[in-house]
Design a protein around this motif. Structure first.
Motif, PDB file in Angstrom:
ATOM      1  N   GLU A 153       0.819  -1.217   0.000  1.00 52.35           N
ATOM      2  CA  GLU A 153       0.000   0.000   0.000  1.00 52.35           C
ATOM      3  C   GLU A 153       0.851   1.265   0.000  1.00 52.35           C
ATOM      4  OE1 GLU A 153      -2.443  -0.385   3.441  1.00 52.35           O
ATOM      5  OE2 GLU A 153      -3.664  -2.029   2.604  1.00 52.35           O
ATOM      6  N   ALA A 154       2.172   1.104  -0.004  1.00 51.88           N
ATOM      7  CA  ALA A 154       3.068   2.256   0.055  1.00 51.88           C
ATOM      8  C   ALA A 154       3.185   2.925  -1.314  1.00 51.88           C
ATOM      9  CB  ALA A 154       4.444   1.826   0.534  1.00 51.88           C
ATOM     10  N   SER A 155       3.327   4.246  -1.316  1.00 52.43           N
ATOM     11  CA  SER A 155       3.546   4.982  -2.555  1.00 52.43           C
ATOM     12  C   SER A 155       4.951   4.721  -3.067  1.00 52.43           C
ATOM     13  CB  SER A 155       3.363   6.478  -2.307  1.00 52.43           C
ATOM     14  OG  SER A 155       4.367   6.951  -1.418  1.00 52.43           O
ATOM     15  N   ALA A 156       5.194   5.109  -4.310  1.00 49.15           N
ATOM     16  CA  ALA A 156       6.526   4.933  -4.893  1.00 49.15           C
ATOM     17  C   ALA A 156       7.567   5.703  -4.089  1.00 49.15           C
ATOM     18  CB  ALA A 156       6.516   5.392  -6.348  1.00 49.15           C
ATOM     19  N   GLU A 157       7.210   6.900  -3.616  1.00 46.70           N
ATOM     20  CA  GLU A 157       8.143   7.702  -2.827  1.00 46.70           C
ATOM     21  C   GLU A 157       8.451   7.021  -1.498  1.00 46.70           C
ATOM     22  OE1 GLU A 157       8.560  12.250  -1.032  1.00 46.70           O
ATOM     23  OE2 GLU A 157       6.743  11.636  -2.102  1.00 46.70           O
ATOM     24  N   ARG A 158       7.421   6.454  -0.868  1.00 42.40           N
ATOM     25  CA  ARG A 158       7.628   5.773   0.408  1.00 42.40           C
ATOM     26  C   ARG A 158       8.495   4.523   0.223  1.00 42.40           C
ATOM     27  NH1 ARG A 158       9.011   5.783   5.411  1.00 42.40           N
ATOM     28  NH2 ARG A 158       8.063   4.128   6.691  1.00 42.40           N
ATOM     29  N   LEU A 159       8.295   3.808  -0.883  1.00 43.47           N
ATOM     30  CA  LEU A 159       9.119   2.635  -1.155  1.00 43.47           C
ATOM     31  C   LEU A 159      10.591   3.014  -1.303  1.00 43.47           C
ATOM     32  CD1 LEU A 159       6.992   0.482  -3.637  1.00 43.47           C
ATOM     33  CD2 LEU A 159       7.778  -0.192  -1.365  1.00 43.47           C
ATOM     34  N   ARG A 160      10.854   4.133  -1.978  1.00 45.73           N
ATOM     35  CA  ARG A 160      12.235   4.598  -2.115  1.00 45.73           C
ATOM     36  C   ARG A 160      12.845   4.901  -0.753  1.00 45.73           C
ATOM     37  NH1 ARG A 160      10.194   7.180  -6.790  1.00 45.73           N
ATOM     38  NH2 ARG A 160       9.795   9.095  -5.615  1.00 45.73           N
ATOM     39  N   ASP A 161      12.036   5.448   0.165  1.00 46.20           N
ATOM     40  CA  ASP A 161      12.531   5.736   1.512  1.00 46.20           C
ATOM     41  C   ASP A 161      12.826   4.457   2.281  1.00 46.20           C
ATOM     42  OD1 ASP A 161      12.363   8.464   1.132  1.00 46.20           O
ATOM     43  OD2 ASP A 161      10.358   8.648   1.984  1.00 46.20           O
ATOM     44  N   LEU A 162      11.982   3.432   2.084  1.00 51.78           N
ATOM     45  CA  LEU A 162      12.153   2.176   2.817  1.00 51.78           C
ATOM     46  C   LEU A 162      13.375   1.401   2.349  1.00 51.78           C
ATOM     47  CD1 LEU A 162       8.450   0.923   2.978  1.00 51.78           C
ATOM     48  CD2 LEU A 162       9.835   1.737   4.904  1.00 51.78           C
ATOM     49  N   ARG A 163      13.648   1.462   1.030  1.00 55.31           N
ATOM     50  CA  ARG A 163      14.796   0.735   0.495  1.00 55.31           C
ATOM     51  C   ARG A 163      16.083   1.347   1.037  1.00 55.31           C
ATOM     52  NH1 ARG A 163      12.236   1.557  -5.004  1.00 55.31           N
ATOM     53  NH2 ARG A 163      10.643  -0.068  -5.123  1.00 55.31           N
ATOM     54  N   ALA A 164      16.967   0.499   1.476  1.00 53.77           N
ATOM     55  CA  ALA A 164      18.261   0.866   2.061  1.00 53.77           C
ATOM     56  C   ALA A 164      18.132   1.269   3.529  1.00 53.77           C
ATOM     57  CB  ALA A 164      18.957   1.976   1.278  1.00 53.77           C
ATOM     58  N   THR A 165      17.056   2.007   3.897  1.00 55.43           N
ATOM     59  CA  THR A 165      16.923   2.423   5.291  1.00 55.43           C
ATOM     60  C   THR A 165      16.298   1.330   6.153  1.00 55.43           C
ATOM     61  OG1 THR A 165      14.767   3.421   4.824  1.00 55.43           O
ATOM     62  CG2 THR A 165      16.702   4.841   4.658  1.00 55.43           C
ATOM     63  N   THR A 166      15.274   0.640   5.630  1.00 56.27           N
ATOM     64  CA  THR A 166      14.588  -0.394   6.408  1.00 56.27           C
ATOM     65  C   THR A 166      14.771  -1.777   5.802  1.00 56.27           C
ATOM     66  OG1 THR A 166      12.920   1.264   6.989  1.00 56.27           O
ATOM     67  CG2 THR A 166      12.383  -1.029   7.477  1.00 56.27           C
ATOM     68  N   MET A 167      14.843  -1.858   4.477  1.00 53.65           N
ATOM     69  CA  MET A 167      15.082  -3.140   3.818  1.00 53.65           C
ATOM     70  C   MET A 167      16.078  -2.923   2.688  1.00 53.65           C
ATOM     71  SD  MET A 167      11.535  -3.655   1.660  1.00 53.65           S
ATOM     72  CE  MET A 167      10.846  -2.337   0.625  1.00 53.65           C
ATOM     73  N   ALA A 168      16.866  -3.935   2.413  1.00 58.40           N
ATOM     74  CA  ALA A 168      17.873  -3.833   1.351  1.00 58.40           C
ATOM     75  C   ALA A 168      18.066  -5.208   0.732  1.00 58.40           C
ATOM     76  CB  ALA A 168      19.189  -3.308   1.904  1.00 58.40           C
ATOM     77  N   MET A 169      18.663  -5.221  -0.461  1.00 56.47           N
ATOM     78  CA  MET A 169      18.785  -6.478  -1.195  1.00 56.47           C
ATOM     79  C   MET A 169      20.196  -6.620  -1.775  1.00 56.47           C
ATOM     80  SD  MET A 169      16.055  -7.948  -3.958  1.00 56.47           S
ATOM     81  CE  MET A 169      16.132  -9.637  -4.557  1.00 56.47           C
ATOM     82  N   VAL A 170      20.716  -7.834  -1.685  1.00 58.75           N
ATOM     83  CA  VAL A 170      21.982  -8.200  -2.326  1.00 58.75           C
ATOM     84  C   VAL A 170      21.637  -9.146  -3.469  1.00 58.75           C
ATOM     85  CG1 VAL A 170      24.209  -9.338  -2.055  1.00 58.75           C
ATOM     86  CG2 VAL A 170      23.279  -7.970  -0.185  1.00 58.75           C
ATOM     87  N   PHE A 171      22.029  -8.765  -4.682  1.00 58.89           N
ATOM     88  CA  PHE A 171      21.646  -9.527  -5.857  1.00 58.89           C
ATOM     89  C   PHE A 171      22.686 -10.604  -6.183  1.00 58.89           C
ATOM     90  CE2 PHE A 171      19.591  -5.425  -6.150  1.00 58.89           C
ATOM     91  CZ  PHE A 171      18.280  -5.762  -6.467  1.00 58.89           C
ATOM     92  N   GLN A 172      22.282 -11.514  -7.084  1.00 60.68           N
ATOM     93  CA  GLN A 172      23.115 -12.678  -7.408  1.00 60.68           C
ATOM     94  C   GLN A 172      24.409 -12.296  -8.105  1.00 60.68           C
ATOM     95  OE1 GLN A 172      21.059 -15.759  -9.509  1.00 60.68           O
ATOM     96  NE2 GLN A 172      22.886 -16.903 -10.001  1.00 60.68           N
ATOM     97  N   GLU A 173      24.338 -11.415  -9.097  1.00 64.38           N
ATOM     98  CA  GLU A 173      25.507 -11.087  -9.913  1.00 64.38           C
ATOM     99  C   GLU A 173      25.953  -9.665  -9.617  1.00 64.38           C
ATOM    100  OE1 GLU A 173      28.529 -10.632 -11.611  1.00 64.38           O
ATOM    101  OE2 GLU A 173      27.799 -12.662 -11.976  1.00 64.38           O
ATOM    102  N   PRO A 174      27.032  -9.493  -8.831  1.00 66.78           N
ATOM    103  CA  PRO A 174      27.444  -8.139  -8.445  1.00 66.78           C
ATOM    104  C   PRO A 174      27.882  -7.276  -9.611  1.00 66.78           C
ATOM    105  CG  PRO A 174      29.107  -9.752  -7.802  1.00 66.78           C
ATOM    106  CD  PRO A 174      27.912 -10.527  -8.263  1.00 66.78           C
ATOM    107  N   MET A 175      28.398  -7.877 -10.681  1.00 63.49           N
ATOM    108  CA  MET A 175      28.875  -7.068 -11.799  1.00 63.49           C
ATOM    109  C   MET A 175      27.714  -6.369 -12.494  1.00 63.49           C
ATOM    110  SD  MET A 175      31.748  -6.160 -12.967  1.00 63.49           S
ATOM    111  CE  MET A 175      32.480  -5.326 -14.373  1.00 63.49           C
ATOM    112  N   THR A 176      26.547  -6.994 -12.534  1.00 59.45           N
ATOM    113  CA  THR A 176      25.390  -6.342 -13.144  1.00 59.45           C
ATOM    114  C   THR A 176      24.665  -5.436 -12.149  1.00 59.45           C
ATOM    115  OG1 THR A 176      23.979  -8.248 -12.631  1.00 59.45           O
ATOM    116  CG2 THR A 176      25.035  -8.218 -14.785  1.00 59.45           C
ATOM    117  N   ALA A 177      24.916  -5.627 -10.849  1.00 56.51           N
ATOM    118  CA  ALA A 177      24.284  -4.782  -9.842  1.00 56.51           C
ATOM    119  C   ALA A 177      25.045  -3.475  -9.635  1.00 56.51           C
ATOM    120  CB  ALA A 177      24.181  -5.534  -8.516  1.00 56.51           C
ATOM    121  N   LEU A 178      26.297  -3.416 -10.102  1.00 53.20           N
ATOM    122  CA  LEU A 178      27.120  -2.223  -9.935  1.00 53.20           C
ATOM    123  C   LEU A 178      27.235  -1.464 -11.250  1.00 53.20           C
ATOM    124  CD1 LEU A 178      29.991  -3.775  -7.775  1.00 53.20           C
ATOM    125  CD2 LEU A 178      28.213  -2.203  -6.979  1.00 53.20           C
TER     126      LEU A 178
END
Length: 551
Positions: A90-115
């Motif tokens: 139910e969160a807005s796009a702006e709220r999701l951006r705030d939550l990412r990194a501050t409250t939840m974060a993700m480490v992806f499978q292939e670091p070369m494509t994530a950087l």
């Protein structure tokens, strides 16, 4: 790194993540559900591993939690995802951006494509602080970034800060991605296959690092993996998914030792043993002989002195018809350099590569082209090694027609190969994207066998596959070896895979061979300290997955 938690992760209080009855459906496809009624929780300081075959819905669930689903392809149609009590659906796009990194974060499978390849590592970590901590000045941000680089045990943080992703190793890049994910100390870390392509020692370091940071910040970790060795080492609880549904969940020991569902038992029993079967000595003719092979790369940049790097030094080996010779070692040990020199994708600096009596290291031009049919290669990523614009039939017959075989005869051979690798001849008219990862790897094996080579080089050919598909491809390679007599040079960082399929094993370190012998001898009674260190780093080494019990 045996997990010491015995209570199954039953932390008191509110869970950090609470997914309830989640459905995810395809957009514009009759509301076809790809994830159905998924529920799971992750508590503070707990590691929950989500396992299952490719296509089971693991990554779709993770992307739903992060709000990263493509709105044009997938959308959450029912259920809720509570992050510290807040429904992110139910969160807005702006709220999701705030939550990412501050409250939840993700480490992806292939670091070369994530950087970002055109930004320095320091700038990419600093970007998180610039966006989410605007009150911090440039100097304070840099101090925090340097402290984070030190906390993940990266050597020479100052150099790493100013480096670009391509200047780092795979393990170093994955540590940088972890820095980006954890610099704001989120309450939830989602790790999506973060160690799949890493060798056992680097993998162990990354897992220890995640555990260390988790304990320091009481982070909840949702860890997606197909590696049950990793599950045995780090999980508090396990969620098993199949075809978009949760089929079983429970404490780690219960799932690994007493799985209730047939599907879970199939997954666990598919994990190869670290103890190989004793195999009869192969006395067939030698099809490949490598003698004092050396490969040196020269690096020279603008205003820099030339620097020589020895990637392979005095390598000697023999491969007999019908034998599978495994080459194991850490990333950078020279395994892939050896493979590429054997197939002449790279020219050796010194030494000989003798295939069926012919030294192909000395060949050039037309004689070399004629010899190429004797040695073929299966690469790690089957999707990138198949032309997406060609049907698989065209990809398989291309080599045959290049060597003068008629189109009709080439197609007949392709149909035979489809049967050999366990696929229907009808699939020859399809394109690569219409197949699963395991099917694409079968197609690559068929293409490599089309010219009836004497030597087949498989470079990490099963490392990206889930355990059940991996077991199928390994059984296929073993069956093909029996039927065709092809000699296989099998490059791998997975010691369990080497134990299952290899007759002999060569261990490499820093471009040199440090141990060579029968697989049973090398993996059960290694002579060298380096080989013992590799075995000690193997995930899940204290578990016997074949009999559902700890050792």
């Amino acid at each position: 790194m045996t997990n010491q938690k015995k209570d199954g992760g039953n932390a008191k209080g509110q869970p950090v993540l609470d997914v309830r009855n989640l459905d995810v459906s395809l957009v514009g496809a009759g509301q076809t559900r790809v994830v159905r009624d998924v529920s799971l929780t992750v508590n503070p300081g707990e590691t929950v591993c989500v396992v299952g075959e490719s296509g089971s819905g693991k990554s779709v669930t993770a992307f739903s939690i992060m709000g990263l689903l493509s709105s044009e392809a997938l959308r959450c149609t029912s259920g809720s995802i509570l992050l510290q009590g807040e429904n992110v659906l139910e969160a807005s796009a702006e709220r999701l951006r705030d939550l990412r990194a501050t409250t939840m974060a993700m480490v992806f499978q292939e670091p070369m494509t994530a950087l970002n390849p055109v930004e320095t590592v320091g700038d990419q970590i600093d970007e998180v602080l610039r966006i989410h901590r605007k009150e911090l000045g440039k100097r304070e941000r840099r101090q925090r970034v340097m402290a984070m680089l030190e906390s993940v045990h990266l050597p020479d943080p100052e150099r790493i800060y100013n480096s670009y992703p391509h200047q780092l190793s795979g393990g170093q890049r994955q540590r940088v991605v972890i820095c980006i994910a954890l610099i704001l100390e989120p309450k939830l870390l989602i790790a999506d296959e973060p160690t799949t392509a890493l060798d056992v020692t680097t993998q162990r370091q990354i897992l220890l690092l995640i555990r260390e940071l988790q304990e320091k910040h009481n982070t909840a970790v949702l860890f997606i993996t197909h590696d049950f060795g990793v599950v045995a080492d780090i999980a508090d609880r396990v969620v098993v998914m199949n075809r978009g549904e949760v089929v079983e969940m429970g404490p780690r020991d219960q799932i690994l030792a007493e799985p209730a569902e047939d599907y879970t038992r199939m997954l666990v029993s598919s994990v190869p043993s670290l103890v190989p079967d004793t195999r009869a000595e192969n006395r067939n003719e030698i099809v490949l002989s490598v003698k004092e092979l050396g490969k040196t790369y020269s690096e020279k940049g603008f205003l820099k002195r030339r620097r020589d790097v020895a990637a392979a030094v005095d390598i000697n080996l023999t491969l007999r018809r019908g034998e599978i010779l495994g080459v194991v070692g850490e990333s950078g040990s020279g395994k892939s350099t050896l493979a590429r020199c054997v197939v002449r994708l790279q020219d050796p600096t010194s030494g000989e590569v003798v295939i069926c009596g012919e030294n192909i290291a000395a060949l050039r031009g037309q004689p070399l082209q004629a010899m190429r049919k004797r040695v073929q290669m299966v690469f790690q990523d089957p999707y990138r090694s198949l032309n997406p614009r060609l049907t698989v039939g065209d990809s398989i017959t291309e080599g045959l027609t290049n060597f003068g075989v008629s189109r009709d005869a080439a197609l007949a051979r392709a149909r035979e190969l489809m049967t050999l690798v366990g696929l229907s001849p009808d699939v020859l008219q399809r394109f690569p994207h219409q197949f699963s990862g395991g099917q694409r790897q079968r197609l690559c094996i068929a293409r490599a066998l089309a010219l009836e080579p004497d030597v087949l080089v498989a470079d990490e050919a099963v490392s990206a596959l889930d355990v059940s598909v991996q077991a199928q491809v390994l059984a296929l390679l073993d069956d093909i070896r029996e039927k065709t007599g092809v000699g296989v040079l099998f490059i791998t960082h997975d010691l369990r895979v080497a134990a299952q399929i290899c007759d002999t094993i060569m261990v490499m370190q820093n471009g040199r061979m440090v141990e060579f012998g029968a697989a049973a001898d090398v993996l059960t009674a290694p002579r060298e300290a380096y080989t013992r260190a590799l075995l000690d780093a193997a995930p899940g080494r204290h578990w016997d997955f074949q009999h559902f019990r700890p050792l």
